[in-house]
Design a protein around this motif. Structure first.
Motif, PDB file in Angstrom:
ATOM      1  N   CYS A 297       4.403   3.501 -28.696  1.00  0.00           N
ATOM      2  CA  CYS A 297       3.904   4.396 -27.666  1.00  0.00           C
ATOM      3  C   CYS A 297       2.827   3.837 -26.989  1.00  0.00           C
ATOM      4  CB  CYS A 297       3.601   6.076 -27.958  1.00  0.00           C
ATOM      5  SG  CYS A 297       5.054   6.813 -28.497  1.00  0.00           S
ATOM      6  N   LEU A 300       4.084   1.224 -24.719  1.00  0.00           N
ATOM      7  CA  LEU A 300       4.648   1.718 -23.551  1.00  0.00           C
ATOM      8  C   LEU A 300       3.558   2.176 -22.516  1.00  0.00           C
ATOM      9  CD1 LEU A 300       7.594   3.700 -24.750  1.00  0.00           C
ATOM     10  CD2 LEU A 300       7.652   1.490 -23.685  1.00  0.00           C
ATOM     11  N   THR A 301       2.414   2.646 -23.180  1.00  0.00           N
ATOM     12  CA  THR A 301       1.544   2.974 -22.242  1.00  0.00           C
ATOM     13  C   THR A 301       0.678   1.857 -21.657  1.00  0.00           C
ATOM     14  OG1 THR A 301       0.915   4.750 -23.530  1.00  0.00           O
ATOM     15  CG2 THR A 301      -0.964   4.238 -22.116  1.00  0.00           C
ATOM     16  N   TRP A 304       2.614   0.608 -18.545  1.00  0.00           N
ATOM     17  CA  TRP A 304       2.317   1.390 -17.219  1.00  0.00           C
ATOM     18  C   TRP A 304       0.661   1.088 -16.607  1.00  0.00           C
ATOM     19  CZ3 TRP A 304       5.344   4.048 -14.195  1.00  0.00           C
ATOM     20  CH2 TRP A 304       6.493   4.332 -14.544  1.00  0.00           C
ATOM     21  N   ALA A 312       7.640  -1.221 -14.412  1.00  0.00           N
ATOM     22  CA  ALA A 312       7.116  -0.461 -15.441  1.00  0.00           C
ATOM     23  C   ALA A 312       8.397   0.422 -15.757  1.00  0.00           C
ATOM     24  CB  ALA A 312       5.802   0.424 -15.171  1.00  0.00           C
ATOM     25  N   SER A 316      10.360   0.119 -18.983  1.00  0.00           N
ATOM     26  CA  SER A 316      10.426   1.086 -19.976  1.00  0.00           C
ATOM     27  C   SER A 316      11.900   1.404 -20.401  1.00  0.00           C
ATOM     28  CB  SER A 316       9.801   2.265 -19.382  1.00  0.00           C
ATOM     29  OG  SER A 316       8.267   2.211 -19.087  1.00  0.00           O
ATOM     30  N   PRO A 348       9.945   6.738 -24.040  1.00  0.00           N
ATOM     31  CA  PRO A 348      10.027   6.071 -22.695  1.00  0.00           C
ATOM     32  C   PRO A 348       9.897   7.086 -21.521  1.00  0.00           C
ATOM     33  CG  PRO A 348      11.847   4.947 -24.265  1.00  0.00           C
ATOM     34  CD  PRO A 348      10.870   6.264 -24.977  1.00  0.00           C
ATOM     35  N   SER A 351       6.406   8.556 -21.328  1.00  0.00           N
ATOM     36  CA  SER A 351       5.291   7.655 -21.008  1.00  0.00           C
ATOM     37  C   SER A 351       5.819   7.426 -19.462  1.00  0.00           C
ATOM     38  CB  SER A 351       5.396   6.346 -21.820  1.00  0.00           C
ATOM     39  OG  SER A 351       6.632   5.754 -21.604  1.00  0.00           O
ATOM     40  N   GLY A 352       7.133   7.349 -19.096  1.00  0.00           N
ATOM     41  CA  GLY A 352       7.487   7.062 -17.720  1.00  0.00           C
ATOM     42  C   GLY A 352       7.030   8.306 -16.813  1.00  0.00           C
TER      43      GLY A 352
END
Length: 651
Positions: A297, A300-301, A304, A312, A316, A348, A351-352
């Motif tokens: 995570c 993924l952060t 972004w 992104a 993702s 995903p 975070s998206g």
């Protein structure tokens, strides 16, 4: 994500996650050394026995055991509880067969009894073993239970050793030990094999399954019996494809939509097969899973934080798919059960969603700053957006951008028919539609002079995004302004011109009056391109630079090539494209292209082809323009056109 993993949501991994992994992996071949003999309704009819297998005479089982031992079965297990005495002679026959075989493991039952407290409420439970009939238990090699913890999502584990009854070894554990030439006394539990995940092979019947009646036929044939049972672990139990007759059934990821579950003996055989081929599922520790998912995570952060929105989003989704694929590969190739729902799908998406929210908030903040700067007469002190645009250049800076120039058709005649106040109201209604569409597609309205507007899309790194947004804005405005109902008083027919290139962005004016403006040849050229719509009979024209930036091949999609032109007041020639909401028919487009190539060399043929195009598209402006050009040429008129381009003198 840490909160989700510490909540009941983590149970999705045992339900939807495991189902997904089994679906992606599919059915896998079971080991050949495990054979299941089923007491089913077909065998009952063939043998003339009761539909209830527990009532079958035990001399029939004695006959089966003797035959299996004679045909070389390595170990024989009964998933049948022989707890009560029956006819004495049949019990003795079965005991004799068990003793002679010397390799039979019998089933034990386990019952759970509640222990009441002083108030009558159950405060504890006691598990008690129900052993086989002593006559049979003494004759067998060993006996053990087979227990599977149940969850809301079905059965996914089995007890290798049952701690509630003194770490007693289970039936499949005993059979596996006997297959490897061990003894019951040599089996000792270890913490990692008490409770083991089942690694299923497939739906009911995936393991080598033989009906009871057919097994009796095989053991009667020395050759067929040897081939079927020598060196095998044979498990005998109840199993039915007719689920209405099967009481011993369990829900698993391979349960079908029509209610076909796995039988207890199939799951017992699966546990035995896992022990024999070493394919039992392994799971990382809870702490390891938590740390791995949180690290994922964090990655993924960071994505972004660093990447633009479109990149992104794509990365993702790609990384989520990559995690799912890696987890599926680990599950199938390494028998490693990794979490898939939380890191591969939820992380995903989560975070998206948060990243999109943050990006949207940042974009809106920048837009508000620009609006405020315009309201304050370009006061850059309070405008982060303006400071970013100018990048510390007090007098402005050169940037790459997409310019869109618009103009209302017949505005002069329209304004002649209205008084100034009415004209103002009409333009306000018009721009109340125009400006929000430009801004919704990421553009900025930089200047409005009467009925004409100049809009700008700044290019950060890649021009394709800005060009696509500008084209999308022009097409939406075309739909809302040029294709609107006649009674829509906000819609005025409008022409658009698009061009791409370097512009200068900065303050323009004197000390008493300064405005943010975009200036340069690109701005002038976009205006000239817009003006070319009138003679060409089009509504949206774009330069070749716009189409090349989006990666479109000539004539592909919404971009229709119209030829090379020399516009009024310009020295450089431009290839112009018509941007259409809908492409003209393919045959008509091909005829049009052929006719353009014949304008000078074969004007008569070009006229015929263009006339045919008009039968396909009667109102097509470019075709009418070129047809008139050909007619004038055939009439001997001296046109200013050059061999390689059309000269337009309309501003």
């Amino acid at each position: 994500m840490a909160a989700l993993m510490l909540s009941p949501v983590r149970n999705l991994e045992q339900g939807a996650g495991l189902d997904l992994l089994y679906t992606l992996r599919g059915v896998r071949p079971p080991p050949a050394e495990v054979v299941i003999i089923t007491l089913d309704s077909g065998s009952a009819r063939a043998l003339g026995q009761s539909e209830r297998p527990e009532r079958w005479p035990r001399h029939l089982h004695a006959r089966l055991v003797e035959g299996l031992a004679a045909r070389g079965a390595r170990v024989i297990g009964f998933d049948i509880l022989f707890e009560r005495a029956r006819e004495a002679d049949t019990d003795r026959a079965l005991a004799t067969a068990l003793q002679r075989a010397g390799n039979v493991v019998l089933m034990e039952g386990v019952t759970r009894e509640g222990v009441p407290g002083p108030d009558g409420k159950v405060v504890a439970h006691v598990d008690r073993i129900t052993r086989p009939l002593p006559l049979l238990a003494d004759a067998a090699w060993a006996s053990g239970p087979f227990l599977m913890p149940k969850t809301p999502d079905g059965v996914i584990e089995f007890w290798g050793f049952v701690p509630s009854i003194g770490d007693h070894p289970s039936l499949p554990m005993l059979m596996a030990q006997l297959m490897t030439a061990g003894s019951p006394a040599a089996i000792s539990p270890a913490p990692d094999i008490r409770r083991r995940p089942l690694n299923l092979y497939g739906p009911l019947g995936t393991l080598n399954t033989i009906p009871y009646a057919r097994a009796l036929e095989l053991i009667a044939d020395p050759v067929a019996g040897e081939a079927a049972f020598r060196g095998k672990a044979v498990l005998v139990g109840f199993s039915e494809f007719n689920q209405s007759r099967q009481a011993d059934i369990f829900h698993t990821p391979y349960s079908t939509a029509d209610g076909l579950d796995l039988s207890g003996v199939e799951l017992c055989g699966t546990a035995l097969a896992n022990l024999l081929d070493g394919s039992g599922l392994r799971r990382p520790g809870e702490l390891d899973q938590l740390l791995a998912v949180l690290a994922w995570c964090a990655a993924l952060t960071l994505l972004w934080q660093r990447a633009r929105t479109g990149i992104a989003v794509g990365l993702s989704l790609a990384l989520g798919a990559a995690w799912v694929i890696a987890a599926a590969w680990s599950f199938g190739a390494l028998n490693l059960w990794l979490p898939v729902i939380l890191p591969g799908i939820i992380a995903p998406l989560l975070s998206g969603a948060l990243g999109l929210g943050l990006h949207l908030r940042a974009n809106r903040r920048r837009e508000r700053m620009l609006e405020k700067a315009l309201e304050l007469g370009l006061s850059r002190q309070g405008s982060e957006k303006l400071a970013t645009l100018l990048a510390g250049h007090a007098e402005g800076r050169s940037v790459q951008g997409v310019c869109l120039c618009s103009d209302i058709e017949a505005y002069t005649s329209l304004s002649e028919r209205m008084n100034p106040a009415t004209t103002r109201e009409t333009l306000n209604r018009y721009f109340s539609v125009f400006i929000p569409v430009i801004e919704a597609h990421g553009g900025h309205v930089m200047d409005i002079v009467g009925d004409s507007a100049m809009c700008l899309w700044l290019i950060d790194k890649h021009p394709a995004d800005a060009c696509r947004q500008a084209r999308a804005a022009a097409l939406e405005l075309h739909q809302r302004l040029n294709e609107a109902p006649l009674d829509d008083d906000t819609a005025l027919p409008t022409r658009f011109g698009l061009h791409l290139g370097p512009v200068f962005l900065g303050d323009v004016g004197s000390a008493g009056h300064r405005e943010l403006r975009v200036v340069g040849d690109v701005v002038n050229t976009a205006s000239r391109i817009q003006g070319a719509n009138k003679p060409l009979g089009t509504r949206i024209l774009a330069s070749a630079e716009i189409c090349r930036a989006t990666g479109e091949a000539p004539g592909a999609g919404q971009a229709r090539p119209l030829g090379r032109f020399l516009l009024a007041g310009k020295q450089s020639k431009l290839d112009l494209y018509e941007i259409r909401p809908r492409a003209i028919p393919v045959d008509a487009a091909q005829l049009f292209e052929t006719a353009r190539g014949e304008l000078v060399s074969a004007p008569g043929s070009a006229r015929e082809r263009l006339t045919e195009v008009l039968t396909w598209c009667p109102g097509d402006g470019p075709t009418r323009f070129y047809l008139q050009r050909v007619i004038n040429r055939l009439a001997g008129e001296n046109l200013p056109d050059r061999d390689d381009c059309i000269v337009l003198d309309t501003k």
